[in-house]
Enzyme design. Structure first.
Site, mmCIF file in Angstrom:
data_model
loop_
_atom_site.group_PDB
_atom_site.id
_atom_site.type_symbol
_atom_site.label_atom_id
_atom_site.label_comp_id
_atom_site.label_asym_id
_atom_site.label_seq_id
_atom_site.Cartn_x
_atom_site.Cartn_y
_atom_site.Cartn_z
ATOM 1 N N GLY A 160 0.818 -1.227 0.000
ATOM 2 C CA GLY A 160 0.000 0.000 0.000
ATOM 3 C C GLY A 160 0.838 1.258 0.000
ATOM 4 O O GLY A 160 2.053 1.218 0.130
ATOM 5 N N GLY A 188 2.587 3.652 1.518
ATOM 6 C CA GLY A 188 3.130 3.856 2.862
ATOM 7 C C GLY A 188 3.628 5.270 3.069
ATOM 8 O O GLY A 188 3.764 5.744 4.183
ATOM 9 N N ARG A 189 3.935 5.916 1.974
ATOM 10 C CA ARG A 189 4.347 7.320 2.121
ATOM 11 C C ARG A 189 3.899 8.152 0.921
ATOM 12 O O ARG A 189 4.571 9.101 0.521
ATOM 13 C CB ARG A 189 5.831 7.443 2.319
ATOM 14 N N ASP A 215 8.238 5.581 8.257
ATOM 15 C CA ASP A 215 7.773 6.845 8.839
ATOM 16 C C ASP A 215 6.930 7.675 7.872
ATOM 17 O O ASP A 215 6.448 8.745 8.225
ATOM 18 C CB ASP A 215 8.978 7.674 9.333
ATOM 19 N N GLY A 216 6.801 7.204 6.638
ATOM 20 C CA GLY A 216 5.978 7.936 5.669
ATOM 21 C C GLY A 216 6.654 9.172 5.110
ATOM 22 O O GLY A 216 6.034 9.955 4.391
ATOM 23 N N ARG A 276 3.489 14.317 -7.026
ATOM 24 C CA ARG A 276 3.481 13.567 -8.284
ATOM 25 C C ARG A 276 2.106 13.682 -8.945
ATOM 26 O O ARG A 276 1.089 13.796 -8.254
ATOM 27 C CB ARG A 276 3.719 12.072 -8.036
ATOM 28 N N ARG A 317 -1.395 0.246 -9.603
ATOM 29 C CA ARG A 317 -0.270 -0.641 -9.926
ATOM 30 C C ARG A 317 -0.754 -2.071 -10.143
ATOM 31 O O ARG A 317 -1.889 -2.398 -9.776
ATOM 32 C CB ARG A 317 0.714 -0.649 -8.730
ATOM 33 N N ASP A 376 4.658 -4.019 -7.264
ATOM 34 C CA ASP A 376 4.004 -2.835 -6.686
ATOM 35 C C ASP A 376 4.565 -1.564 -7.314
ATOM 36 O O ASP A 376 4.022 -0.482 -7.089
ATOM 37 C CB ASP A 376 4.169 -2.804 -5.159
ATOM 38 N N ASP A 392 7.663 5.287 -9.420
ATOM 39 C CA ASP A 392 8.482 5.032 -8.233
ATOM 40 C C ASP A 392 9.974 5.076 -8.532
ATOM 41 O O ASP A 392 10.637 4.047 -8.697
ATOM 42 C CB ASP A 392 8.098 3.699 -7.559
HETATM 43 P P1 AMP Z 1 9.411 1.012 -2.679
HETATM 44 O O1 AMP Z 1 10.399 -0.099 -2.695
HETATM 45 O O2 AMP Z 1 10.007 2.373 -2.417
HETATM 46 O O3 AMP Z 1 8.516 1.013 -3.859
HETATM 47 O O4 AMP Z 1 8.482 0.777 -1.398
HETATM 48 C C1 AMP Z 1 7.861 -0.433 -1.116
HETATM 49 C C2 AMP Z 1 6.780 -0.238 -0.090
HETATM 50 O O5 AMP Z 1 7.322 0.342 1.101
HETATM 51 C C3 AMP Z 1 5.639 0.666 -0.514
HETATM 52 O O6 AMP Z 1 4.456 0.156 0.016
HETATM 53 C C4 AMP Z 1 6.003 1.987 0.116
HETATM 54 O O7 AMP Z 1 4.877 2.786 0.333
HETATM 55 C C5 AMP Z 1 6.639 1.552 1.417
HETATM 56 N N1 AMP Z 1 7.603 2.526 1.913
HETATM 57 C C6 AMP Z 1 8.819 2.846 1.407
HETATM 58 N N2 AMP Z 1 9.417 3.776 2.158
HETATM 59 C C7 AMP Z 1 8.578 4.071 3.178
HETATM 60 C C8 AMP Z 1 8.624 4.962 4.294
HETATM 61 N N3 AMP Z 1 9.674 5.747 4.530
HETATM 62 N N4 AMP Z 1 7.567 4.985 5.115
HETATM 63 C C9 AMP Z 1 6.499 4.205 4.904
HETATM 64 N N5 AMP Z 1 6.389 3.340 3.891
HETATM 65 C C10 AMP Z 1 7.423 3.274 3.029
HETATM 66 MG MG MG Z 2 6.963 1.623 -4.561
#
Ligand code: AMP
Ligand code: MG
Length: 529
Positions: A100, A102-103, A134-135, A192, A199, A269, A279
């Protein structure tokens, strides 16, 4: 600020999480959850892209307090409620379950001149999908996303866009290389923009939960809103949908291969259902041409997402999407045929792209061999991909082989070695290439100079002169860390016209400097962002 034409199609069509509190949890039966951006003491813009004007915002809008408040998440647009999307995914080949946004916090969708745009803040705070995160986002990764997503768009590559880059005014703790040295960095937010941020993983989540009704709603919504040429219904429509996603995904990846872009984290994702590059994390640009290269240190061991594997990974990801859509289609052979079409289309498009890159336009039975030999030569020693292809247009059917060698040597990182060991191999290839150019010339009625001129023009529209080299981003980041955004503005301008000569930016058309070879951020990037 001008009034926006709000049209929230995603949240209107799909089920919302009934829980409104913001705490990390697993969700069921829902497509999104309420999520509000954090309140920051002092947000400020660093850069607003030209997309703002394309979206109809005036200079006055950009200067207004309302615009700042809105796109830094400090004030919602009237009668809108922000949210985070639920999705799952396969990460590095393994099922990762629910992930989901997350940030990322979605603000709203607008309709502008018949185009739908969803606005999303990345790094504005935690959501129910933040898990242990931490989002938030740091300045370096936000600069990289802001610059690269716009650069991709101007390269003609489908991508999410970036409206603005701002500082949250607060600090974020990150361990850049995951080696036990966390440090405070400036927090930043990118706004963005894309028609949709759905996705592959959104479909995978519904399918994994056995939520066939939700899966159907999601597919119906996506087709009705974004695949409007599909006029059939039922399984037939879902198959056509899958075919289109397959075609778009291949098209996007072919573009990446063409310009030497390595995404770095092609998890499902991070695969847009619209075939947009999405991303921007530990991505990178090939400098020395190398199928085995990945910028992502987190993937150092297996190099799953290396440059040369991207087309294959695209197919693997599509297989996961096919599995997710299966309950709506229940026809494995039909899905398999579509996956097979990816393989055959890849072969055709690969040859086509390569021919365009080297500037040959008529077919000849030996073309595949010529390409194969070129790929091998490019791996003999460090050869800069961007410079090699760009310089190649200076060679034509009348160039002498030894002059042609001089032309391409501008892209070699290791001149003396090449002279000794590989020169003959290159001379052989150049001889075959020039002969091939003569053959092309013979196929047309145009005179030599008109043909050569048109060829240079075409080649220079295929082979960019300016890409966001990894060390260039790092220089921008180093300056921005000191509060100096001039270089960011300069690089942003350069990347607006990547295929043009732009003599004022000539200094960026150069081999990667030696200092950048093993510097963190230039050749090594982690997922820490
Ligand atoms: P990514 O590899 O950056 O595409 O992230 C994979 C997952 O981790 C996604 O669900 C993101 O929303 C979550 N995510 C990445 N960085 C953070 C963060 N700093 N805080 C919360 N969720 C994160
Ligand atoms: Mg991602």
């Amino acid at each position: 600020m001008r009034k926006l034409h709000i049209d929230n199609s995603f949240t209107n069509a799909l089920p919302k999480d009934p829980i409104e509190e913001n705490y990390t949890r697993q969700v069921e039966h829902v497509a999104f959850s309420k999520a509000l951006p954090l309140k920051f003491a002092k947000s400020s813009f660093i850069h607003i892209s030209k997309l703002a004007k394309e979206l109809g915002f005036t200079e006055e809008d950009l200067q207004s307090e309302e615009f700042l408040q809105l796109f830094t998440g400090q004030q919602p647009y009237p009668n809108t409620e922000s949210y985070a999307m639920a999705y799952a995914g396969h990460q590095f080949g393994n099922w990762a379950g629910q992930l989901g946004d997350g940030r990322a916090i979605n603000l709203f969708e607008t309709l502008q001149d018949g185009n739908r745009w969803a606005f999303q803040l990345k790094g504005a705070g935690p959501t129910p999908y933040s898990r242990s995160g931490d989002g938030l986002a740091v300045l370096r990764s936000s600069i990289r996303e802001h610059l690269c997503s716009e650069a991709m768009h101007h390269l003609g590559i489908p991508s999410t866009r970036s409206l603005s880059l701002s500082l949250s005014g607060e600090e974020v703790l990150r361990d850049v290389m995951y080696d036990g040295h966390p440090a405070h960095e400036k927090g930043a937010i990118v706004c963005r923009v894309a028609p949709s941020f759905i996705r592959f993983g959104n479909f995978e989540l519904a399918a994994a939960q056995g939520e066939n009704e939700l899966l159907k709603e999601l597919a119906d919504y996506t087709i009705a809103t974004f695949f409007t040429d599909i006029k059939t219904s039922g399984a037939e429509a879902y198959l056509q949908f899958f075919q289109e996603v397959t075609d778009r995904t291949l098209e996007m990846i072919m573009h990446w291969q063409r310009v030497g872009f390595v995404h770095g984290v092609m998890n499902t994702d991070n695969m847009s259902i619209l075939g947009l590059t999405i991303d921007y994390g530990p991505y990178g640009w090939l400098e020395p041409y190398d199928h085995g290269w990945t910028p992502n240190t987190t993937d150092r061991q297996h190099k799953r997402y290396r440059y040369g594997a991207q087309p294959e990974i695209g197919l693997w990801n599509l297989l996961q999407l096919a599995n997710a859509l299966f309950p709506l289609i229940e026809d494995a052979p039909a899905l398999q045929r579509i996956l097979d079409s990816y393989k055959t289309n890849y072969q055709v498009q690969y040859l086509d792209t390569m021919m365009n890159k080297i500037g040959i336009y008529y077919t000849h039975k030996d073309d595949r061999d010529l390409m194969q030999a070129l790929e091998e030569n490019l791996h003999l020693h460090e050869t800069d991909m961007t410079i090699f292809y760009r310089e190649l247009s200076k060679i034509d059917s009348k160039t002498a082989v030894k002059d042609a060698f001089k032309v391409i040597s501008a892209s070699f990182y290791t001149n003396t070695d090449v002279e000794e060991k590989h020169k003959n191999t290159w001379l052989q290839w150049l001889e075959a290439y020039i002969e091939r150019l003569v053959f092309d010339m013979e196929q047309t009625d145009d005179d030599h100079s008109a043909f050569a001129k048109a060829r240079i023009e075409k080649m220079n529209k295929t082979n960019p002169k300016y890409v966001l080299r990894n060390y260039i981003s790092q220089l921008v980041i180093d300056a921005a860390d000191q509060g100096d955004y001039e270089l960011l503005g300069e690089v942003y301008e350069m990347l607006q016209n990547p295929y043009d000569e732009q003599p004022e930016f000539e200094k960026w058309y150069a081999l990667r400097p030696e200092w950048a070879r093993s510097k963190v951020g230039c050749s090594m990037l982690s997922c820490s962002s």
